[in-house]
Write a protein that holds these residues in place. Structure first.
Motif, mmCIF file in Angstrom:
data_model
loop_
_atom_site.group_PDB
_atom_site.id
_atom_site.type_symbol
_atom_site.label_atom_id
_atom_site.label_comp_id
_atom_site.label_asym_id
_atom_site.label_seq_id
_atom_site.Cartn_x
_atom_site.Cartn_y
_atom_site.Cartn_z
ATOM 1 N N LEU A 1 0.846 -1.206 0.000
ATOM 2 C CA LEU A 1 0.000 0.000 0.000
ATOM 3 C C LEU A 1 0.877 1.250 0.000
ATOM 4 N N ALA A 2 1.952 1.230 0.800
ATOM 5 C CA ALA A 2 2.837 2.402 0.888
ATOM 6 C C ALA A 2 3.530 2.652 -0.448
ATOM 7 N N GLU A 3 3.909 1.582 -1.128
ATOM 8 C CA GLU A 3 4.567 1.732 -2.423
ATOM 9 C C GLU A 3 3.605 2.395 -3.434
ATOM 10 N N LEU A 4 2.345 1.982 -3.409
ATOM 11 C CA LEU A 4 1.372 2.598 -4.329
ATOM 12 C C LEU A 4 1.219 4.090 -4.039
ATOM 13 N N HIS B 1 -6.501 1.415 -0.440
ATOM 14 C CA HIS B 1 -6.766 0.656 0.788
ATOM 15 C C HIS B 1 -7.220 -0.732 0.374
ATOM 16 N N TYR B 2 -7.163 -1.665 1.308
ATOM 17 C CA TYR B 2 -7.700 -3.004 1.032
ATOM 18 C C TYR B 2 -9.209 -2.907 0.873
ATOM 19 N N ILE B 3 -9.745 -3.821 0.108
ATOM 20 C CA ILE B 3 -11.199 -3.890 -0.061
ATOM 21 C C ILE B 3 -11.619 -5.352 -0.136
ATOM 22 N N GLY B 4 -12.821 -5.628 0.344
ATOM 23 C CA GLY B 4 -13.310 -7.010 0.332
ATOM 24 C C GLY B 4 -14.713 -7.037 0.890
ATOM 25 N N SER C 1 -1.486 -3.586 6.916
ATOM 26 C CA SER C 1 -1.203 -2.697 5.780
ATOM 27 C C SER C 1 0.257 -2.796 5.334
ATOM 28 N N ALA C 2 1.111 -3.410 6.160
ATOM 29 C CA ALA C 2 2.536 -3.472 5.795
ATOM 30 C C ALA C 2 2.862 -4.665 4.904
ATOM 31 N N LYS C 3 1.965 -5.626 4.825
ATOM 32 C CA LYS C 3 2.288 -6.878 4.105
ATOM 33 C C LYS C 3 2.407 -6.684 2.604
ATOM 34 N N VAL D 1 -7.574 1.763 -6.135
ATOM 35 C CA VAL D 1 -6.580 2.737 -6.619
ATOM 36 C C VAL D 1 -7.361 4.018 -6.882
ATOM 37 N N GLU D 2 -7.106 5.042 -6.069
ATOM 38 C CA GLU D 2 -7.997 6.195 -6.072
ATOM 39 C C GLU D 2 -7.297 7.526 -5.808
ATOM 40 N N PRO D 3 -6.460 7.954 -6.737
ATOM 41 C CA PRO D 3 -5.876 9.281 -6.543
ATOM 42 C C PRO D 3 -6.950 10.366 -6.638
ATOM 43 N N GLY D 4 -6.696 11.458 -5.969
ATOM 44 C CA GLY D 4 -7.624 12.587 -6.041
ATOM 45 C C GLY D 4 -6.857 13.899 -6.088
#
Ligand code: GLY
Ligand code: MN
Ligand code: MN
Length: 473
Positions: A363-366, A389-392, A401-403, A413-416
């Motif tokens: 997530l941090a890399e994205l 963020h994760y979604i499900g 979130s670190a995995k 994937v949601e840039p704003g």
């Protein structure tokens, strides 16, 4: 179960309803497709083998001890019951007031259900109760009356480790971030102080069973399982994303200057409902002009102005799985030069971030990729939130979130880009699943190219046909 007296005084024809009139609508092939076709209304749309597999995986991951979980209690409002995510994940059971025990050594499950209640059935219709039908629907052979749960628990005294989830349950449109904040506020309220249901259960177990039985938190283990989706779960998410995308197209086409924001949400919601979604994954966020800047704006009472953008962040839940989709479009169907410039910068950032979704990424890399892309177009300072963020089962789904990602992990994937001085907010959001070589954009059929959006709004382009668009965008 008592019903308000007033309701019972209503004239019988009103209570009974008017019954079906005329010919029913023709069946449509766009209804939500069950992953495993249901033979019986109590069958899970993901198939009982899915839930059985999840119980076995959980038992193995826990290793030693007994797992105890309580399902969601019946509603305190006139809304449909919705099972909590963890309980549904492990059982597929939608009956209120149920409980589950799993002995980890052989993954043997015991399901506790409320006894059949003819009075309740008169009001709510039939439900699962202990017996052959429940065993067949769930594949759990040992089904007991929930009245026996207390005695079952008491017999665990001194019998080693006990696991139950300490995290707040997720029911209608709930994610842990929201539920945890709610519980923190309530438990620290000087005039309230109630702990969450899970904390109360833990305390009750510790009190009943004493020191010889150690009560441990199941949630990190369950969260790690839920973080990586099976093929059945991915199929459910694909279906939620397909229906979500169709709702966005309807919303684009319903948009006119002069209409209210809530009308746009209603156009999408009608599609979600018609295609078989039992409810939204989260509240509809539809903001025009200045409201496009508010990230979770949900009031929707502004009249849409000429020359504004409309930002809609809205997705359905289907078979307990969610889609999280945002699109932004021009109110009058034509981008201004400036709107297009900002929109294209956001789209480029989204495409670059999508290209970085693959096994091993995080997530941090994205977030780094998004920021770099927005910096290249001069908009990095106009971000207001993380781009993923994760979604499900929950829209903000569980998991560390670190995995690093692996195939089956689902993220948004949601840039704003949010420019207050121009009353201009743009966000583009898709729901994607990590594959062996990259990702599949599950909501990729929902138009987002700026010309495609103009074409859709002008009625020139057909609505998207169905699934995500295969690997990558
Ligand atoms: N729909 C809420 C979010 O995008 O996180
Ligand atoms: Mn999101
Ligand atoms: Mn969203």
């Amino acid at each position: 179960m008592k019903r308000p007296f007033l309701l019972l005084l209503l004239p019988i024809p009103l209570l009974a309803g008017s019954g079906p009139q005329g010919t029913p609508p023709a069946p449509t092939d766009s209804l939500a497709r069950e992953v495993v076709p249901r033979k019986h209304p109590f069958d899970s749309p993901l198939g009982r083998a899915f839930h059985d597999g999840r119980r076995k995986a959980l038992a193995k991951a826990v290793g030693e001890g007994t797992i105890l979980l309580r399902g969601a209690e019946d509603t305190r409002n006139y809304l449909e019951f919705r099972q909590s995510n963890d309980f549904w994940y492990l059982t597929g059971v939608e009956t209120p007031g149920a409980a589950l025990a799993i002995q980890t050594k052989d993954a043997r499950a015991t399901l506790f259900l409320p006894a059949a209640d003819p009075f309740r059935e008169q009001w709510e219709g039939p439900d699962l109760s202990p017996g052959k039908e429940a065993a067949e629907a769930t594949g759990i052979e040992d089904v007991r009356d929930v009245g026996e749960f207390e005695e079952y628990v008491d017999r665990l005294k001194g019998r080693g480790l006990l696991y139950t989830s300490f995290a707040p349950e997720e029911i209608h449109a709930t994610s842990r971030d929201r539920a945890s904040g709610f519980e923190r506020r309530r438990s620290s309220d000087a005039f309230d102080g109630r702990p969450g249901r899970e904390r109360a259960f833990r305390a009750a177990l510790e009190k009943r069973l004493g020191e010889a039985t150690k009560v441990k938190d199941l949630s990190p283990i369950l969260e790690e399982l839920r973080r990586v989706k099976t093929k059945e779960e991915i199929e459910a998410m694909r279906e939620a994303s397909r229906i979500g995308g169709e709702g966005h197209v309807a919303a684009m086409r319903a948009t006119r200057p002069g209409r209210f924001e809530w009308e746009i949400a209603a156009a999408a919601r009608a599609v979600f409902d018609r295609l078989g979604s039992p409810g939204p994954a989260y509240m509809a966020i539809v903001g025009a002009g200045p409201n496009s800047l508010a990230l979770h704006y949900s009031r929707k009472f502004r009249r849409i102005g000429e020359g504004e953008v409309v930002l809609m962040d809205f997705g359905p839940e289907v078979f307990y799985y969610t889609a999280d989709i945002t699109r932004t479009w021009p109110a009058n169907g034509r981008w201004t030069k400036r709107q297009r410039e900002v929109y294209e910068a956001c789209l480029r950032a989204q495409e670059e971030t999508l290209a970085a979704v693959k096994p091993g990424s995080t997530l941090a890399e994205l977030a780094r990729v998004t920021t770099k892309a927005l910096a290249a177009s001069g908009f990095a300072a106009y971000q207001r939130h993380g781009p993923t963020h994760y979604i499900g089962m929950a829209v903000h789904d569980v998991g560390s979130s670190a995995k690093p990602f692996e195939p089956g992990v689902c993220v948004t994937v949601e840039p704003g880009i949010y420019i207050p001085e121009e009353n201009l907010g743009v966000r583009i959001e898709d729901t994607v699943v990590v594959t062996a070589s990259g990702c599949e954009n599950l909501s990729g059929r929902c138009p987002k190219d700026p010309d495609a959006i103009e074409a859709v709004m002008a009625g020139r382009d057909p609505a998207p046909a169905g699934e995500g668009d295969g690997p990558r965008r």
